[in-house]
Design an enzyme around this catalytic site. Structure first.
Site, PDB file in Angstrom:
ATOM      1  N   GLY A  39       0.777  -1.246   0.000  1.00  0.00           N
ATOM      2  CA  GLY A  39       0.000   0.000   0.000  1.00  0.00           C
ATOM      3  C   GLY A  39       0.802   1.287   0.000  1.00  0.00           C
ATOM      4  N   TRP A  95       2.255   2.873  -2.511  1.00  0.00           N
ATOM      5  CA  TRP A  95       1.821   3.754  -3.597  1.00  0.00           C
ATOM      6  C   TRP A  95       0.424   4.311  -3.308  1.00  0.00           C
ATOM      7  CZ3 TRP A  95       3.065   2.804  -9.445  1.00  0.00           C
ATOM      8  CH2 TRP A  95       4.457   2.764  -9.617  1.00  0.00           C
ATOM      9  N   ASP A 106      -4.629  -6.223  -6.093  1.00  0.00           N
ATOM     10  CA  ASP A 106      -3.422  -7.040  -5.894  1.00  0.00           C
ATOM     11  C   ASP A 106      -3.853  -8.495  -5.736  1.00  0.00           C
ATOM     12  OD1 ASP A 106      -0.283  -6.162  -4.895  1.00  0.00           O
ATOM     13  OD2 ASP A 106      -0.895  -8.260  -4.640  1.00  0.00           O
ATOM     14  N   ASP A 119       2.502  -1.103 -10.253  1.00  0.00           N
ATOM     15  CA  ASP A 119       3.821  -1.460  -9.707  1.00  0.00           C
ATOM     16  C   ASP A 119       3.904  -2.982  -9.614  1.00  0.00           C
ATOM     17  OD1 ASP A 119       6.341  -0.754  -8.696  1.00  0.00           O
ATOM     18  OD2 ASP A 119       5.649  -0.776  -6.618  1.00  0.00           O
ATOM     19  N   LYS A 151       5.290  -0.311 -14.177  1.00  0.00           N
ATOM     20  CA  LYS A 151       6.630  -0.882 -13.986  1.00  0.00           C
ATOM     21  C   LYS A 151       6.807  -2.041 -14.954  1.00  0.00           C
ATOM     22  CE  LYS A 151       7.694  -3.266 -10.102  1.00  0.00           C
ATOM     23  NZ  LYS A 151       8.159  -3.155  -8.699  1.00  0.00           N
TER      24      LYS A 151
HETATM   25  C1  LIG Z   1       6.593  -4.333  -5.743  1.00  0.00           C
HETATM   26  S1  LIG Z   1       5.106  -4.922  -5.086  1.00  0.00           S
HETATM   27  C2  LIG Z   1       4.095  -3.495  -5.079  1.00  0.00           C
HETATM   28  C3  LIG Z   1       4.434  -2.519  -3.983  1.00  0.00           C
HETATM   29  C4  LIG Z   1       3.398  -1.418  -3.851  1.00  0.00           C
HETATM   30  N1  LIG Z   1       3.355  -0.580  -5.039  1.00  0.00           N
HETATM   31  C5  LIG Z   1       3.678  -0.531  -2.678  1.00  0.00           C
HETATM   32  O1  LIG Z   1       4.076   0.624  -2.882  1.00  0.00           O
HETATM   33  O2  LIG Z   1       3.479  -0.975  -1.537  1.00  0.00           O
HETATM   34  C6  LIG Z   1       4.447  -5.832  -6.431  1.00  0.00           C
HETATM   35  C7  LIG Z   1       3.050  -6.362  -6.192  1.00  0.00           C
HETATM   36  O3  LIG Z   1       2.584  -6.966  -7.404  1.00  0.00           O
HETATM   37  C8  LIG Z   1       1.657  -7.956  -7.010  1.00  0.00           C
HETATM   38  N2  LIG Z   1       1.371  -8.865  -8.117  1.00  0.00           N
HETATM   39  C9  LIG Z   1       2.231  -9.732  -8.720  1.00  0.00           C
HETATM   40  N3  LIG Z   1       1.592 -10.445  -9.655  1.00  0.00           N
HETATM   41  C10 LIG Z   1       0.302 -10.027  -9.658  1.00  0.00           C
HETATM   42  C11 LIG Z   1      -0.858 -10.401 -10.424  1.00  0.00           C
HETATM   43  N4  LIG Z   1      -0.793 -11.362 -11.346  1.00  0.00           N
HETATM   44  N5  LIG Z   1      -2.012  -9.762 -10.171  1.00  0.00           N
HETATM   45  C12 LIG Z   1      -2.081  -8.796  -9.214  1.00  0.00           C
HETATM   46  N6  LIG Z   1      -1.024  -8.411  -8.461  1.00  0.00           N
HETATM   47  C13 LIG Z   1       0.155  -9.015  -8.674  1.00  0.00           C
HETATM   48  C14 LIG Z   1       2.365  -8.637  -5.844  1.00  0.00           C
HETATM   49  O4  LIG Z   1       1.453  -9.369  -5.061  1.00  0.00           O
HETATM   50  C15 LIG Z   1       2.981  -7.449  -5.117  1.00  0.00           C
HETATM   51  O5  LIG Z   1       2.180  -7.021  -4.046  1.00  0.00           O
END
Ligand SMILES: C[S@@+](CC[C@H](N)C(=O)[O-])C[C@H]1O[C@@H](n2cnc3c(N)ncnc32)[C@H](O)[C@@H]1O
Length: 194
Positions: free
Chosen positions: A48, A50, A66, A110, A150
């Protein structure tokens, strides 16, 4: 590798849920992707960091997606779902209806697959996430709307940018200072949906 770098420490001090917050802050400072009253749709939101940054720039409810759970944040409609699931689009539309939102002004993603260490595989997983984010959101984006995604850079990044840029007036591939220098992640900014 020191995972507890200065951004990690700063995030703790500033009460951000993750160090990733500083990447979005930098993108916002450079590209002005969120304006007051904007509706934002966010992919890969957990934990969370972002989402917290988005709330600094708009008072509208945020729709966050997510695959993992996310601890609740006030004024955020969280959908636990997979970007690659075609059913997700209708869940997003339902959330927009319940939030009283007709159009999305800014899409941010992200999202990142769990990295395997195999560059080609990680790039392809990330590329697919980006493709699906754009497919699920392009018709929801208002004219003039923005998107920031990203991507783990690789062979198909140029192809991705070249295809989607036709929908926008401006694009830029950028790497914020808060992004670890050895990481192959980049952020693709599209502005001004045509
Ligand atoms: C780098 S983290 C995001 C961090 C977030 N932006 C923050 O600021 O706290 C990447 C996120 O992408 C999610 N993710 C990966 N594959 C996914 C998918 N197929 N569908 C939805 N979310 C996904 C992961 O669960 C993870 O929470």
């Amino acid at each position: 590798m020191d995972r507890k770098d200065k951004y990690y420490t700063k995030a703790k001090k500033d009460n951000y849920r993750s160090r990733a917050s500083y990447k979005l802050l930098e993108i916002q400072r450079k590209f002005n992707i969120i304006y007051p009253d904007d509706s934002v749709l966010e992919f890969g939101s957990s934990p969370g960091g972002w989402t917290q940054v988005v709330q600094q720039f708009t008072d509208k409810p945020v729709i966050s997606v997510d695959i993992s759970r996310m601890d609740p944040i006030e004024n955020v409609l969280f959908i636990q779902g997979d970007i690659n699931d075609p059913e997700l689009t209708s869940k997003i539309r339902d959330a927009m209806v319940s939030a009283g939102i007709n159009y999305i002004n800014t899409v941010i993603s992200d999202a990142m697959v769990k990295t395997s260490g195999n560059y080609d595989r990680d790039h392809y997983g990330s590329y697919l996430l980006c493709e699906n984010v754009m497919k699920r959101s392009i018709s929801l984006l208002s004219t003039g709307g923005n998107a920031v995604l990203k991507q783990f850079q690789g062979d198909s990044t140029n192809q991705f940018v070249n295809f989607w840029k036709q929908y926008f007036n401006f694009y830029k591939v950028t790497k914020p200072n808060a992004s670890r220098q050895h990481s192959r992640e980049v952020y693709i900014v599209f502005k001004g949906k045509i």
